[in-house]
Design a protein around this motif. Structure first.
Motif, PDB file in Angstrom:
ATOM      1  N   THR A 179    -102.584 -15.260  28.532  1.00  0.00           N
ATOM      2  CA  THR A 179    -103.041 -16.645  28.671  1.00  0.00           C
ATOM      3  C   THR A 179    -102.199 -17.536  27.766  1.00  0.00           C
ATOM      4  OG1 THR A 179    -104.745 -16.243  26.992  1.00  0.00           O
ATOM      5  CG2 THR A 179    -105.406 -16.062  29.299  1.00  0.00           C
ATOM      6  N   LYS A 180    -101.939 -18.724  28.265  1.00  0.00           N
ATOM      7  CA  LYS A 180    -101.120 -19.676  27.523  1.00  0.00           C
ATOM      8  C   LYS A 180    -101.954 -20.899  27.178  1.00  0.00           C
ATOM      9  CE  LYS A 180     -96.974 -22.566  27.912  1.00  0.00           C
ATOM     10  NZ  LYS A 180     -95.848 -22.980  28.774  1.00  0.00           N
ATOM     11  N   THR A 181    -101.959 -21.253  25.912  1.00  0.00           N
ATOM     12  CA  THR A 181    -102.714 -22.413  25.460  1.00  0.00           C
ATOM     13  C   THR A 181    -102.084 -23.698  25.985  1.00  0.00           C
ATOM     14  OG1 THR A 181    -103.312 -21.264  23.425  1.00  0.00           O
ATOM     15  CG2 THR A 181    -103.580 -23.649  23.444  1.00  0.00           C
ATOM     16  N   ALA A 227     -96.527 -21.957  21.990  1.00  0.00           N
ATOM     17  CA  ALA A 227     -97.343 -21.408  23.065  1.00  0.00           C
ATOM     18  C   ALA A 227     -96.614 -20.283  23.787  1.00  0.00           C
ATOM     19  CB  ALA A 227     -97.721 -22.515  24.059  1.00  0.00           C
ATOM     20  N   GLU A 228     -95.301 -20.457  24.000  1.00  0.00           N
ATOM     21  CA  GLU A 228     -94.507 -19.408  24.643  1.00  0.00           C
ATOM     22  C   GLU A 228     -94.416 -18.171  23.749  1.00  0.00           C
ATOM     23  OE1 GLU A 228     -93.233 -19.134  27.598  1.00  0.00           O
ATOM     24  OE2 GLU A 228     -93.839 -21.114  28.296  1.00  0.00           O
ATOM     25  N   ARG A 287     -83.335  -9.876  26.396  1.00  0.00           N
ATOM     26  CA  ARG A 287     -83.408  -9.901  27.860  1.00  0.00           C
ATOM     27  C   ARG A 287     -84.596  -9.093  28.365  1.00  0.00           C
ATOM     28  NH1 ARG A 287     -77.646  -8.632  30.445  1.00  0.00           N
ATOM     29  NH2 ARG A 287     -79.044  -8.177  32.181  1.00  0.00           N
ATOM     30  N   ALA A 288     -84.924  -8.029  27.663  1.00  0.00           N
ATOM     31  CA  ALA A 288     -86.100  -7.234  28.033  1.00  0.00           C
ATOM     32  C   ALA A 288     -87.365  -8.077  27.902  1.00  0.00           C
ATOM     33  CB  ALA A 288     -86.187  -5.991  27.157  1.00  0.00           C
ATOM     34  N   ILE A 289     -87.451  -8.853  26.812  1.00  0.00           N
ATOM     35  CA  ILE A 289     -88.611  -9.733  26.633  1.00  0.00           C
ATOM     36  C   ILE A 289     -88.697 -10.744  27.769  1.00  0.00           C
ATOM     37  CG2 ILE A 289     -89.616 -11.516  25.158  1.00  0.00           C
ATOM     38  CD1 ILE A 289     -88.435 -10.032  22.761  1.00  0.00           C
ATOM     39  N   ASP A 290     -87.556 -11.327  28.153  1.00  0.00           N
ATOM     40  CA  ASP A 290     -87.530 -12.281  29.264  1.00  0.00           C
ATOM     41  C   ASP A 290     -87.995 -11.621  30.561  1.00  0.00           C
ATOM     42  OD1 ASP A 290     -86.583 -14.234  27.574  1.00  0.00           O
ATOM     43  OD2 ASP A 290     -84.481 -13.931  28.094  1.00  0.00           O
ATOM     44  N   MET A 291     -87.562 -10.382  30.783  1.00  0.00           N
ATOM     45  CA  MET A 291     -87.955  -9.663  31.991  1.00  0.00           C
ATOM     46  C   MET A 291     -89.464  -9.396  32.006  1.00  0.00           C
ATOM     47  SD  MET A 291     -88.829  -6.387  33.149  1.00  0.00           S
ATOM     48  CE  MET A 291     -88.208  -5.315  31.865  1.00  0.00           C
ATOM     49  N   ILE A 292     -89.996  -9.014  30.835  1.00  0.00           N
ATOM     50  CA  ILE A 292     -91.440  -8.761  30.729  1.00  0.00           C
ATOM     51  C   ILE A 292     -92.227 -10.032  31.031  1.00  0.00           C
ATOM     52  CG2 ILE A 292     -93.283  -8.181  29.092  1.00  0.00           C
ATOM     53  CD1 ILE A 292     -91.102  -6.436  27.641  1.00  0.00           C
ATOM     54  N   LYS A 293     -91.765 -11.164  30.497  1.00  0.00           N
ATOM     55  CA  LYS A 293     -92.447 -12.437  30.735  1.00  0.00           C
ATOM     56  C   LYS A 293     -92.364 -12.859  32.193  1.00  0.00           C
ATOM     57  CE  LYS A 293     -91.955 -15.902  27.971  1.00  0.00           C
ATOM     58  NZ  LYS A 293     -91.301 -16.938  27.126  1.00  0.00           N
ATOM     59  N   THR A 353    -101.797 -17.212  32.768  1.00  0.00           N
ATOM     60  CA  THR A 353    -102.724 -18.280  33.143  1.00  0.00           C
ATOM     61  C   THR A 353    -102.989 -19.160  31.936  1.00  0.00           C
ATOM     62  OG1 THR A 353    -104.608 -16.853  32.643  1.00  0.00           O
ATOM     63  CG2 THR A 353    -103.829 -16.898  34.924  1.00  0.00           C
ATOM     64  N   GLU A 354    -103.380 -20.410  32.204  1.00  0.00           N
ATOM     65  CA  GLU A 354    -103.658 -21.324  31.095  1.00  0.00           C
ATOM     66  C   GLU A 354    -105.063 -21.106  30.570  1.00  0.00           C
ATOM     67  OE1 GLU A 354    -102.896 -25.421  31.561  1.00  0.00           O
ATOM     68  OE2 GLU A 354    -100.729 -25.159  31.318  1.00  0.00           O
ATOM     69  N   GLY A 355    -105.187 -21.230  29.256  1.00  0.00           N
ATOM     70  CA  GLY A 355    -106.486 -21.058  28.624  1.00  0.00           C
ATOM     71  C   GLY A 355    -106.291 -20.716  27.168  1.00  0.00           C
ATOM     72  N   ALA A 356    -107.389 -20.440  26.492  1.00  0.00           N
ATOM     73  CA  ALA A 356    -107.317 -20.072  25.084  1.00  0.00           C
ATOM     74  C   ALA A 356    -107.180 -18.564  24.976  1.00  0.00           C
ATOM     75  CB  ALA A 356    -108.578 -20.539  24.357  1.00  0.00           C
ATOM     76  N   PRO A 357    -106.091 -18.059  24.382  1.00  0.00           N
ATOM     77  CA  PRO A 357    -105.916 -16.613  24.232  1.00  0.00           C
ATOM     78  C   PRO A 357    -107.054 -15.995  23.431  1.00  0.00           C
ATOM     79  CG  PRO A 357    -103.904 -17.786  23.684  1.00  0.00           C
ATOM     80  CD  PRO A 357    -104.984 -18.809  23.816  1.00  0.00           C
TER      81      PRO A 357
END
Length: 473
Positions: free
Chosen positions: A127-129, A283-284, A413-419, A425-429
């Protein structure tokens, strides 16, 4: 050199048996002779001119063996590691098992990179704030700008109040006897800063310039100077001067003075944009942390303790660097706080273990996905490092091996691939317990105020917070 055997003797530990033959050993002995003969005196010969055969006859055939073995085994070990295909993560334990004119044999027991299994790393959920910047946040940034651009002015005609900078003389006494480090002259003390022990600063409030007075305090029972801990003390003081910060008017002229903008509204708009950008990055980063936490929770690996110890030492070194940038160092800081190096390391261990797990998991994903950085990416990263550290690219290449840089690029690049494969979804983690991290951070919070700890009259903690250690991951 020949690799005789490579055996796994226990979890994450291999033992290599390595042999160096007669021909190689003889060349090594010749090299040792040429290097050491200048220091050898043999009757009948000028110093440094005795033939090798004469020296061996006089002192024994093995006279050059020890130095030759010490010179040769590191390279032999490196070649054996490459041939065996293992990935050491610590220094080896070397044991020379046989030495003669026919060569030598040694064993190298070494801890290796653990086997890592990553079960899930695609299609994860996070979830992304939602990002928003309030007027209060903008005003807070404006307030910081005003503080930075304020000027100290001398105060006259009133008594000291909280927030003033008081210029004082002081001398402390316990049982009527002055104690070491308890004296200062024309000392600049910000009232309310908590720089001195509890009760000291509050007793200056209300005093007038030129006034001489006593301050009665009691040292905390956990004070690091045992001879003062829990003791009542009297400080004889004199207030010489009061200063306060005068803040600039908040108008268009202020905006022109502190920025490239002509109006206050333009400055505020720019600050809002920067705050929004920073909040978006935060947030990212929080999304990345959620995803990586899930990967770490699902990974399987037996982590060698040496890897955790190395990461702990690295984090402690980073903390030391920050202290040095503030005019302190770790040894001096520990002296003032009463902390031991073991206590410091203990606060970092859990965080260090997590960092090691994260790196191992991401590197395993690099292997699974066969991520290989391009030459363009490698060149760009070297240029970035060169710019960041103000060091020529060629020097950077000497300092940082190409394989290490490639791996860092691949991990990112692995982190980018995972993301990119995650469901965000938006919300409070969901909040997790972070007591251990806070515990580690609490010791670092003292760093920014470390310079304030030079007088025993001052307390040994500060409310300011230092940055968290920044790791390559």
């Amino acid at each position: 050199m020949s690799l005789v055997s490579a055996n796994k003797v226990e979890t994450n530990t291999y033992e290599l048996t390595v042999s160096v033959g007669a021909e190689e050993f003889k060349k090594g002995i010749d090299k040792t002779y040429k290097k050491t003969v200048k220091n050898i005196t043999v009757p009948g010969f000028r110093k440094g001119k005795a033939p090798k055969s004469i020296i061996e006859k006089l002192y024994g055939e093995s006279v050059f063996f020890e130095d030759t073995v010490n010179d040769m085994y590191p390279e032999a070990y490196t070649k054996a590691v490459e041939e065996s295909g293992i990935s050491p993560v610590d220094r080896p334990e070397i044991e020379i098992t046989e030495v003669s004119a026919e060569g030598f044999t040694f064993t190298a027991k070494v801890t290796v990179r653990p086997e890592v299994t990553v079960k899930e790393y695609k299609g994860l959920k996070a979830t992304k704030t939602p990002v928003s910047v309030s007027d209060e946040q903008v005003d807070e940034e404006i307030g910081k700008l005003r503080e930075r651009n304020g000027r100290m002015v001398t105060v006259e005609g009133r008594a000291a109040k909280d927030g003033d900078n008081a210029i004082i003389d002081f001398e402390g006494f316990v049982d009527g006897v002055p104690f070491e480090g308890g004296k200062g002259e024309k000392f600049d003390l910000k009232l309310g800063s908590g720089q001195f022990i509890p009760g000291f600063e509050e007793q200056i409030v209300g005093k007038n310039i030129g006034e001489e007075f006593d301050i009665n305090v009691t040292f905390p029972t956990d004070y690091q100077a045992e001879e003062l801990a829990g003791k009542a003390a009297v400080f004889k003081c004199k207030l010489h001067e009061l200063k306060e910060k005068e803040l600039p008017e908040l108008d268009d002229e202020f905006a022109k003075d502190v920025s490239e903008f002509d109006t206050l509204d333009e400055l505020k708009k720019d600050l809002r944009a920067k705050l929004t950008e920073a909040a978006e990055k935060d947030a990212e980063t929080a999304v990345e942390e959620q995803l990586v936490d899930q990967i770490v929770e699902s990974m399987e690996a037996e982590i060698p303790q040496c890897m955790v110890d190395q990461k702990t030492d690295e984090m402690l070194q980073n903390f030391d660097y920050r202290l040095q940038s503030q005019g302190m160092n770790l040894d001096l800081y520990m002296k003032y706080t009463g902390f031991s190096i073991e206590a410091f390391k203990e606060t970092y261990k859990e965080q260090a273990l997590k960092q090691v797990k994260i790196r191992l998991a991401l590197e395993e994903i690099v292997k699974l996905e066969k991520i290989e950085p391009t030459q363009e990416e490698l060149n760009a990263e070297y240029e970035r490092l060169s710019s960041n550290y103000s060091i020529e690219i060629e020097k950077i290449k000497e300092l940082i091996p190409e394989e290490d840089v490639k791996l860092d690029i691949a991990v990112n690049r692995a982190i980018d691939m995972i993301k990119s494969s995650a469901q965000v979804t938006e919300g409070a983690p969901e909040k997790k317990k972070t007591a251990s991290k806070k515990k580690a951070a609490s010791d670092e919070e003292k760093a920014d105020g470390a310079e304030e700890k030079k007088a025993p009259a001052k307390k040994r903690t500060t409310k300011k917070k230092a940055e968290e250690p920044k790791d390559a991951e």
